[in-house]
Design an enzyme around this catalytic site. Sequence first.
Site, PDB file in Angstrom:
ATOM      1  N   SER A 165       0.825  -1.194   0.000  1.00  0.00           N
ATOM      2  CA  SER A 165       0.000   0.000   0.000  1.00  0.00           C
ATOM      3  C   SER A 165       0.871   1.260   0.000  1.00  0.00           C
ATOM      4  O   SER A 165       1.669   1.463  -0.912  1.00  0.00           O
ATOM      5  CB  SER A 165      -0.965  -0.042   1.187  1.00  0.00           C
ATOM      6  OG  SER A 165      -1.986   0.915   1.061  1.00  0.00           O
ATOM      7  N   ASP A 261     -10.254  -3.237  -5.472  1.00  0.00           N
ATOM      8  CA  ASP A 261      -9.418  -2.251  -4.799  1.00  0.00           C
ATOM      9  C   ASP A 261      -9.447  -0.954  -5.595  1.00  0.00           C
ATOM     10  O   ASP A 261      -9.179  -0.960  -6.799  1.00  0.00           O
ATOM     11  CB  ASP A 261      -7.975  -2.785  -4.720  1.00  0.00           C
ATOM     12  CG  ASP A 261      -7.024  -1.866  -3.973  1.00  0.00           C
ATOM     13  OD1 ASP A 261      -7.448  -0.804  -3.480  1.00  0.00           O
ATOM     14  OD2 ASP A 261      -5.835  -2.222  -3.868  1.00  0.00           O
ATOM     15  N   HIS A 291      -7.923  -4.923  -1.197  1.00  0.00           N
ATOM     16  CA  HIS A 291      -6.744  -4.237  -0.695  1.00  0.00           C
ATOM     17  C   HIS A 291      -6.365  -4.771   0.692  1.00  0.00           C
ATOM     18  O   HIS A 291      -7.211  -4.915   1.564  1.00  0.00           O
ATOM     19  CB  HIS A 291      -7.036  -2.739  -0.596  1.00  0.00           C
ATOM     20  CG  HIS A 291      -5.833  -1.912  -0.302  1.00  0.00           C
ATOM     21  ND1 HIS A 291      -4.946  -1.520  -1.282  1.00  0.00           N
ATOM     22  CD2 HIS A 291      -5.347  -1.409   0.858  1.00  0.00           C
ATOM     23  CE1 HIS A 291      -3.980  -0.804  -0.742  1.00  0.00           C
ATOM     24  NE2 HIS A 291      -4.199  -0.718   0.553  1.00  0.00           N
TER      25      HIS A 291
END
Length: 325
Positions: A165, A261, A291
Amino acid sequence: MTVHASEATVLDQEIRTVLDSLNTHFPRVEEMSAQEARAAVAARRLPVTNHNAVEQSEDFQIPGSGGPLPVRIYVPHDAEGQQLPVVIFLHGGGFVFCDIDSHDAFCRELSRGANVIVLSVGYRLAPEHKAPAAAEDAWTALVWASENADRIGGDRERILVAGDSAGGNLAAVACMIATERGGPHVAGQILLYPVIDPSCSTSSFERFGTGFFNTAEAMLWYWQQYLPDWSLPIPEHHVAPLRAPDHSELPPAIVVTAGLDPLGDEGIYYAETLAAAGVPVIHRRYPDLFHGFATILSLRAADSARDLLFRDIKALLSQAHLVRK
């Protein structure tokens, strides 16, 4: 791995159950201050149960431009007498929250599964430290690992930079900084559903911006905390790696994206941009996952994705060994 229809149904149900729980219970961080968000996210942290996945772990500090930089090193079993690859790991958390402890269990699995030394970095967080402070910390850790590889039993010719991320953003930018500053050598970059660009305008943001754990509103809030004062002489691509004028000198990449996501498209675009520039790229897209899946170790539906990630890392490192040795 072959997944039979009945098992696939069970895994699909697991994904729906986990997503429902996350959508219901994960804090609405965009409605909080950074301090409140950190406390709320930390309160959800589960105990680490896989301490035995590695031979040892150790916390210490290395010198950083913003003061002492906390790191944790993980050494796999049976490492004595070997020079193992080193993975610099940058945790996710929207540039605002999470830390070394939040990703401890995943780093242990990464060390075990890929047979690597992991150096997890407690970089400076926003909004107290705007971009590119965290990326500079990532580069600092990379330099330290290269200069101290012998000390930690590592091979300076096989150093990877990895992150999930927001940490994927920092890993990508750290590779750019290393290229621009003449080193250290990076054997590869591992980008797990990376945060790539603050425009937040892709099709996946529109399609998956609500109802899939990571939301478009939260992403906009994260960027608001992290974006720098653009009146300062900060290279744009040290914040948004897709905007670099040239990607051709960057190290080989493993890019992992999730179908459910809002960041899915920008991860795809970055993988395509690297490949178009001549960078060797392995892109693994998981259309039915969301995600953050890789670091949720209890998620059975992600087991095969993690196993494949570790195999991809080993393959990349094997190629790096052949080229550099």
